[in-house]
Design a protein around this motif. Structure first.
Motif, mmCIF file in Angstrom:
data_model
loop_
_atom_site.group_PDB
_atom_site.id
_atom_site.type_symbol
_atom_site.label_atom_id
_atom_site.label_comp_id
_atom_site.label_asym_id
_atom_site.label_seq_id
_atom_site.Cartn_x
_atom_site.Cartn_y
_atom_site.Cartn_z
ATOM 1 N N UNK A 135 0.836 -1.197 0.000
ATOM 2 C CA UNK A 135 0.000 0.000 0.000
ATOM 3 C C UNK A 135 0.874 1.252 0.000
ATOM 4 N N UNK A 136 1.941 1.252 0.801
ATOM 5 C CA UNK A 136 2.860 2.398 0.832
ATOM 6 C C UNK A 136 3.496 2.602 -0.538
ATOM 7 N N UNK A 137 3.905 1.511 -1.171
ATOM 8 C CA UNK A 137 4.515 1.600 -2.498
ATOM 9 C C UNK A 137 3.494 2.132 -3.510
ATOM 10 N N UNK A 138 2.258 1.644 -3.425
ATOM 11 C CA UNK A 138 1.191 2.121 -4.307
ATOM 12 C C UNK A 138 1.044 3.639 -4.194
ATOM 13 N N UNK A 139 0.981 4.143 -2.960
ATOM 14 C CA UNK A 139 0.831 5.591 -2.761
ATOM 15 C C UNK A 139 2.065 6.342 -3.259
ATOM 16 N N UNK A 140 3.215 5.709 -3.167
ATOM 17 C CA UNK A 140 4.450 6.335 -3.633
ATOM 18 C C UNK A 140 4.468 6.473 -5.161
ATOM 19 N N UNK A 141 4.121 5.410 -5.870
ATOM 20 C CA UNK A 141 4.211 5.434 -7.341
ATOM 21 C C UNK A 141 2.927 5.913 -8.017
ATOM 22 N N UNK A 142 1.816 5.883 -7.311
ATOM 23 C CA UNK A 142 0.520 6.270 -7.890
ATOM 24 C C UNK A 142 -0.185 7.334 -7.047
ATOM 25 N N UNK A 143 0.595 8.164 -6.370
ATOM 26 C CA UNK A 143 0.027 9.166 -5.474
ATOM 27 C C UNK A 143 -0.961 10.111 -6.133
ATOM 28 N N UNK A 144 -0.704 10.467 -7.391
ATOM 29 C CA UNK A 144 -1.579 11.421 -8.088
ATOM 30 C C UNK A 144 -2.978 10.868 -8.337
ATOM 31 N N UNK A 145 -3.123 9.533 -8.300
ATOM 32 C CA UNK A 145 -4.441 8.942 -8.555
ATOM 33 C C UNK A 145 -5.321 8.919 -7.305
ATOM 34 N N UNK A 146 -4.729 9.229 -6.154
ATOM 35 C CA UNK A 146 -5.496 9.333 -4.903
ATOM 36 C C UNK A 146 -6.416 8.141 -4.654
ATOM 37 N N UNK A 147 -5.866 6.936 -4.713
ATOM 38 C CA UNK A 147 -6.673 5.755 -4.410
ATOM 39 C C UNK A 147 -7.106 5.798 -2.948
ATOM 40 N N UNK A 148 -8.373 5.530 -2.715
ATOM 41 C CA UNK A 148 -8.909 5.556 -1.354
ATOM 42 C C UNK A 148 -8.669 4.209 -0.671
ATOM 43 N N UNK A 153 -8.974 -1.697 -0.577
ATOM 44 C CA UNK A 153 -9.567 -2.890 0.039
ATOM 45 C C UNK A 153 -10.355 -3.697 -1.001
ATOM 46 N N UNK A 154 -11.082 -2.993 -1.867
ATOM 47 C CA UNK A 154 -11.831 -3.670 -2.933
ATOM 48 C C UNK A 154 -10.868 -4.436 -3.857
ATOM 49 N N UNK A 155 -9.715 -3.842 -4.146
ATOM 50 C CA UNK A 155 -8.731 -4.511 -5.005
ATOM 51 C C UNK A 155 -8.202 -5.777 -4.344
ATOM 52 N N UNK A 156 -7.899 -5.698 -3.054
ATOM 53 C CA UNK A 156 -7.424 -6.895 -2.353
ATOM 54 C C UNK A 156 -8.507 -7.977 -2.304
ATOM 55 N N UNK A 157 -9.752 -7.578 -2.090
ATOM 56 C CA UNK A 157 -10.857 -8.551 -2.094
ATOM 57 C C UNK A 157 -11.017 -9.190 -3.477
#
Length: 168
Positions: A135-148, A153-157
């Motif tokens: 999740x930290x890496x996701x926010x680091x590389x995709x921060x501009x997309x502002x995933x909630x 959680x939906x992606x992990x499910x």
């Protein structure tokens, strides 16, 4: 060599067409990560995992007449829709039975948006990390997309659903 092309045709036919280059890239990547035998190599790119090999194979399949690539003008951008042609269906049938053990996975992936698949594929790209680090890496590389948190959680499910399907 044509076996790899046939797998792509089979997948797109099973998905009943795919709209979006990015979406197709992510769908194939996710299937590959679920041990579906796609040969294309992926590297991390602007929109997450990307395969130059897949792009080249798609172009070749269009040139051979096995896939149709239709451009849809969306005003501020152009979107590509890929469908299997009648020649592509003949090619697919000549290869034999579908190689997909769980064809419903193609439909599940196709029902998702490109944004959601970019999120999911990016999490999978970092699946060697624990969940918190992913999740930290996701926010680091995709921060501009502002995933909630809810989207993550939906992606992990969703990944759990696909993994369960693999073992069903």
């Amino acid at each position: 060599m044509l076996q790899e092309h046939a797998r792509i045709v089979d997948f797109i036919a099973t998905a009943e067409g795919v709209t979006g280059r990015k979406k197709l890239q992510k769908m194939i990547y996710i299937m590959k990560k679920l041990n579906v035998p796609f040969a294309e190599k992926y590297a991390f790119h602007i929109y997450g995992p990307y395969s130059e090999e897949l792009t080249a194979r798609i172009e070749e399949l269009c040139d051979m007449g096995f896939l149709s690539e239709a451009l849809e003008d969306k005003g501020s951008y152009v979107q590509y829709k890929y469908t299997v042609t009648s020649e592509g269906i003949e090619f697919r049938n000549a290869i034999g039975a579908s190689f997909l053990k769980h064809p419903q996975a193609a439909a599940l992936l196709n029902a998702k948006s490109g944004r959601f698949l970019e999120l999911t594929a990016t999490l999978l790209y970092f699946d060697h990390l624990d969940r918190e680090a992913q999740i930290a890496k996701l926010h680091s590389v995709k921060g501009k997309l502002n995933f909630t948190e809810a989207e993550i959680e939906e992606a992990f499910l969703f990944l759990g659903e696909l993994e369960h399907l693999k073992h069903a």
